[in-house]
Design an enzyme around this catalytic site. Structure first.
Site, PDB file in Angstrom:
ATOM      1  N   GLY A   6       0.832  -1.199   0.000  1.00 33.90           N
ATOM      2  CA  GLY A   6       0.000   0.000   0.000  1.00 33.90           C
ATOM      3  C   GLY A   6       0.861   1.241   0.000  1.00 33.90           C
ATOM      4  O   GLY A   6       1.847   1.333   0.741  1.00 33.90           O
ATOM      5  N   LYS A  38     -10.783   8.332  16.793  1.00 40.99           N
ATOM      6  CA  LYS A  38     -10.538   9.782  16.665  1.00 40.99           C
ATOM      7  C   LYS A  38     -10.866  10.282  15.259  1.00 40.99           C
ATOM      8  O   LYS A  38     -11.207  11.454  15.064  1.00 40.99           O
ATOM      9  CB  LYS A  38      -9.106  10.119  17.073  1.00 40.99           C
TER      10      LYS A  38
END
Length: 464
Positions: free
Chosen positions: A50, A287
């Protein structure tokens, strides 16, 4: 926070994962090679799967530190081929190249500059894997880094890798590692995997629980949990590569997290270690949820410090409330969670996404994969947390009505983000309406509710 553990070894002292010595990169590389049983002439093979911003920077940091030792280590990065660079990005890339003398000289020396001239003129199409070899990430064009060895064939990249870095979004992790598992069927050794992904999925059967990227990797490949770690922290990829001081925490089994913390540590990038893998991983996803709302509030109030502080009070109280559901000792996570939240609100892609949605410069119909930014992982996390916390099997006592309710009923910000982003029943202004609701409880009340009840639901993290 992590407890202090000291182990003396020669002149070195390990404390909270810190090593007080001055081992150079070759010594650290030799030490990891020894732990992995590498003989002379046998390369330590590292591959990052990735090539988003953080995955690319992570590979570049390793390349900068250890790439010079070609007889001992091989560092590569995999990304899919065929992703074209659009004309506007190619023009901007050309400007970046010409603004950096070191980059310009490097490309000229590598006989690679001409293709960027042609791309700017529209005479040539560049591809993401092509520019990655020259040190440019499509999601972070303004931050050139060192050239990387790029592989576009997944089997070639991973089949004999000793250390695999998961730089994929959480939404792609399962699919890619299922493919990888096919290439590892005949392996005689078990690789070590470090996941950088911050995101979660929800599974509702047989009981509601969270699935994290490390768990996805374990299920897809059969690699033991002992060999899968998570690394995260309050940092921005481009700033880390530009040597802003940063810290991170690698979580997982003691067998691997301590030697890897030492291997990854650099003077400007301090890596601590912790045994609590899944909870830290979940906090990294949580978050992102509230960062999107923060971006909306900032855009809708013209960056009002007062409005942003009101939102911060409510969103942090919800995060703390959710943390009490997820872990028996939530106070251990308060510092890391708030630090990671703070940096994401300041300069993260999720907060940026919330701003662009609120300003009307992006549409929800465009999806959560944005050109130049990558995957906005907070969107899928909103859906996952809402689905989990709306289950009646997790009911808690509502303080006002004195009756059982699903936990999400005490999380108005999460509910509003779900209605905006997932159900699309309301527009971004709803986030301000939620904040201005006179019936909204004092944020302190929500924390006190969590502290005064037996909230912990170990089943949420797959615990018995």
């Amino acid at each position: 926070m992590v407890g202090s553990i000291e182990v003396k070894s020669g002149n070195s002292v390990y404390s909270n994962g810190s090593v007080h010595n001055h081992n150079g990169p070759e010594e650290k590389l030799d030490e990891l090679r020894h732990i992995l049983g590498k003989s002379d002439g046998d390369l330590l093979r590292i591959v990052c799967v990735g090539a988003g911003a953080w995955g690319s920077v992570f590979a570049a940091l390793l390349q900068d530190s250890y790439g010079q030792f070609r007889d001992k280590v091989q560092i590569r990065i995999w990304r899919r081929s065929g992703r074209a660079v659009d004309r506007a990005t190619a023009e901007h890339l050309f400007e970046v190249i010409n603004s950096r003398e070191d980059v310009l000289r490097r490309l000229i020396r590598r006989c690679a500059y001409l293709k960027y001239v042609e791309a700017r003129l529209g005479d040539r199409t560049l591809y993401a894997d092509e520019i990655l070899k020259d040190g440019f990430c499509l999601n972070m064009i303004d931050t050139p880094f060192c050239p990387l060895k790029v592989v576009t064939n997944l089997q070639e990249a991973v089949w004999d890798a000793d250390l695999v870095i998961n730089g994929l979004p959480s939404t792609e992790t399962r699919e890619v590692f299922k493919e990888i598992s096919k290439y590892w069927k005949e392996r005689l050794t078990v690789p070590i995997i470090i996941s950088l992904a911050k995101g979660i999925e929800a599974e509702l059967d047989p009981v509601p629980h969270i699935i994290t990227p490390t768990q996805m990797i374990n299920r897809a490949t059969g690699v033991p949990v002992e060999n899968i770690l998570y690394l995260g922290g309050p940092n921005i990829a481009s700033e880390i590569y530009n040597k802003e001081y940063a810290n991170a925490r690698i979580c997982g089994s003691e067998k691997w997290r301590k030697p890897l913390a030492k291997f990854l540590r650099q003077p400007h990038f301090i890596v601590w270690d912790n045994s609590d893998l899944v909870t830290h991983e979940v906090m990294g996803g949580l978050k992102n949820v509230y960062a999107i709302g923060a971006g909306m509030v900032a855009a809708l109030t013209n960056e009002s410090a007062t409005s942003k502080s009101v939102y911060f009070a409510h969103c942090t109280s919800e995060m703390i409330f959710i943390t009490y559901l997820l872990t028996e000792e939530p106070e251990r996570l308060a510092g890391p969670l708030l630090a990671d939240t703070y940096v994401t609100l300041l300069k993260g892609r999720n907060a940026w996404y919330g701003q662009m949605i609120a300003k009307g410069e992006l549409s929800l119909d465009m999806g959560d994969s944005i050109s130049g930014k990558g995957t906005i992982q907070g969107v899928s996390a909103v859906e996952a947390f809402y689905e989990l916390l709306s289950q009646s099997s997790l009911n808690v006592l509502h303080p006002g009505d004195n009756k059982p309710v699903a936990p999400v009923e005490l999380c108005p910000i999460l509910k509003t983000l779900y209605r905006i982003l997932i159900k699309r029943e309301q527009g971004p202004m709803a986030i301000l309406q939620a904040l201005r609701d006179e019936n909204l409880n004092d944020p302190r009340d929500r924390i006190e509710i969590a502290q005064s009840h037996a909230f912990y639901r170990p089943s949420l993290l797959g615990q018995p």
